[in-house]
Every structure is written in structure tokens, then in C-alpha cells.
Design a protein around this motif. Structure first.
Motif, mmCIF file in Angstrom:
data_model
loop_
_atom_site.group_PDB
_atom_site.id
_atom_site.type_symbol
_atom_site.label_atom_id
_atom_site.label_comp_id
_atom_site.label_asym_id
_atom_site.label_seq_id
_atom_site.Cartn_x
_atom_site.Cartn_y
_atom_site.Cartn_z
ATOM 1 N N HIS A 128 0.867 -1.178 0.000
ATOM 2 C CA HIS A 128 0.000 0.000 0.000
ATOM 3 C C HIS A 128 0.907 1.232 0.000
ATOM 4 C CE1 HIS A 128 -3.568 -2.374 0.546
ATOM 5 N NE2 HIS A 128 -2.901 -3.082 1.434
ATOM 6 N N PRO A 129 0.991 1.956 -1.141
ATOM 7 C CA PRO A 129 1.882 3.116 -1.203
ATOM 8 C C PRO A 129 1.414 4.272 -0.331
ATOM 9 C CG PRO A 129 0.700 2.857 -3.271
ATOM 10 C CD PRO A 129 0.344 1.685 -2.412
ATOM 11 N N GLU A 130 0.131 4.285 -0.003
ATOM 12 C CA GLU A 130 -0.444 5.293 0.889
ATOM 13 C C GLU A 130 -1.394 4.580 1.853
ATOM 14 O OE1 GLU A 130 0.357 8.486 1.102
ATOM 15 O OE2 GLU A 130 1.691 8.459 -0.628
ATOM 16 N N LEU A 131 -1.978 5.324 2.758
ATOM 17 C CA LEU A 131 -2.932 4.788 3.722
ATOM 18 C C LEU A 131 -4.017 3.965 3.023
ATOM 19 C CD1 LEU A 131 -4.185 4.866 6.655
ATOM 20 C CD2 LEU A 131 -5.459 6.852 5.842
ATOM 21 N N GLU A 132 -4.350 2.813 3.593
ATOM 22 C CA GLU A 132 -5.450 1.978 3.117
ATOM 23 C C GLU A 132 -6.329 1.674 4.326
ATOM 24 O OE1 GLU A 132 -6.896 -2.391 2.479
ATOM 25 O OE2 GLU A 132 -5.346 -1.692 3.834
ATOM 26 N N GLN A 133 -7.650 1.766 4.131
ATOM 27 C CA GLN A 133 -8.602 1.525 5.213
ATOM 28 C C GLN A 133 -9.644 0.508 4.748
ATOM 29 O OE1 GLN A 133 -9.746 5.431 7.195
ATOM 30 N NE2 GLN A 133 -8.993 6.122 5.207
ATOM 31 N N THR A 134 -9.941 -0.471 5.600
ATOM 32 C CA THR A 134 -10.881 -1.530 5.223
ATOM 33 C C THR A 134 -11.874 -1.776 6.342
ATOM 34 O OG1 THR A 134 -9.194 -2.612 3.872
ATOM 35 C CG2 THR A 134 -11.078 -3.951 4.513
ATOM 36 N N PHE A 135 -13.157 -1.841 5.981
ATOM 37 C CA PHE A 135 -14.227 -2.214 6.904
ATOM 38 C C PHE A 135 -14.851 -3.501 6.371
ATOM 39 C CE2 PHE A 135 -18.632 -2.116 8.425
ATOM 40 C CZ PHE A 135 -18.392 -2.059 9.785
ATOM 41 N N VAL A 136 -14.847 -4.551 7.179
ATOM 42 C CA VAL A 136 -15.381 -5.845 6.759
ATOM 43 C C VAL A 136 -16.865 -5.911 7.114
ATOM 44 C CG1 VAL A 136 -15.229 -8.353 7.047
ATOM 45 C CG2 VAL A 136 -13.140 -6.976 6.940
ATOM 46 N N LEU A 137 -17.678 -6.187 6.096
ATOM 47 C CA LEU A 137 -19.129 -6.285 6.269
ATOM 48 C C LEU A 137 -19.569 -7.709 6.580
ATOM 49 C CD1 LEU A 137 -19.900 -4.071 3.185
ATOM 50 C CD2 LEU A 137 -20.248 -3.408 5.572
#
Length: 124
Positions: A66-75
Motif C-alpha cells: 500500500h503506497p499510501e494509507l489503506e482503510q478496510t471495513f469488513v461487512l
């Protein structure tokens, strides 16, 4: 389906909001086995995007950075790597430069916010 809502006194080219109905969108293949996506937002100039992913059981996202911030929300389901598991209703963010292989042993649906697209890397 997207609708632009423009303020009455705003210039015509400046939308106040773009409404997206993911239920009305088709799942498109990602090129990975058993992986599908719906692109909810995409800005090619900046690299920012918001993507809804669906992975079938046993799905794998190969080693990447990830070259920059990555955000993940699992549904639904879980998204797992060597650091742990992000399960339904939980959130994980990864700083710029983070690297991992993600797995969905039981399948998963998750929402990802990218500041820049991930870079696929050779498995080390």
C-alpha cells in the motif's frame, strides 16, 4: 445509478453530492480468482478510490504494498493475513508502505478506501 445534486446558487459544474446505489451495480471481476468489485468512487488523477469487494471462500489477494494509507471495513466474513483477522463489523487501516497477502478463508465482503492503488509485488 449516480445523481448529482447541485446547489441552486453554485456553479453548474460543482456537484453537492453524488449518490451511488451499489445494489443497482453489477459485480465486476477483478482478475483474481473468485474476487469481484463495485467501484463506488474513483479519482484517477489522485489515485483515491472507494471499492466494495466480494471474495469467495478461499480467495487470496496476492502479496502487495500500500503506497499510501489503506482503510478496510469488513461487512461479512473475514479478511486475514499474518498480522491477524479483520472480521465482520471490524475495521483495519494500514499505513503507507505496508505489505501483506490477504486471505478470505470463509469468503468476505468488505469496503476499502485507497489513497493510491496497491502495487502487486513478487512473492518473497
Amino acid at each position: 445509478m449516480q445523481q448529482d445534486k447541485t446547489a441552486p446558487d453554485a456553479p453548474a459544474a460543482v456537484p453537492m453530492g453524488v449518490y451511488v446505489d451499489p445494489k443497482a451495480m453489477d459485480w465486476e471481476p477483478t482478475g483474481l480468482p473468485g474476487a469481484f468489485r463495485k467501484v463506488l468512487y474513483d479519482d484517477p488523477a489522485s489515485g483515491r478510490s472507494t471499492v466494495l469487494f466480494r471474495m469467495e471462500p478461499g480467495g487470496v489477494i496476492p502479496f502487495h504494498e500500500h503506497p499510501e494509507l489503506e482503510q478496510t471495513f469488513v461487512l461479512e466474513g473475514s479478511l486475514e493475513d499474518d498480522q491477524g483477522a479483520c472480521t465482520a463489523g471490524t475495521f483495519v487501516w494500514r499505513p503507507a508502505g505496508s505489505r501483506h497477502t490477504a486471505r478470505c478463508p470463509h469468503g468476505a465482503t468488505f469496503l476499502v478506501f485507497f489513497m493510491k492503488p496497491p502495487k502487486r509485488l513478487p512473492q518473497s
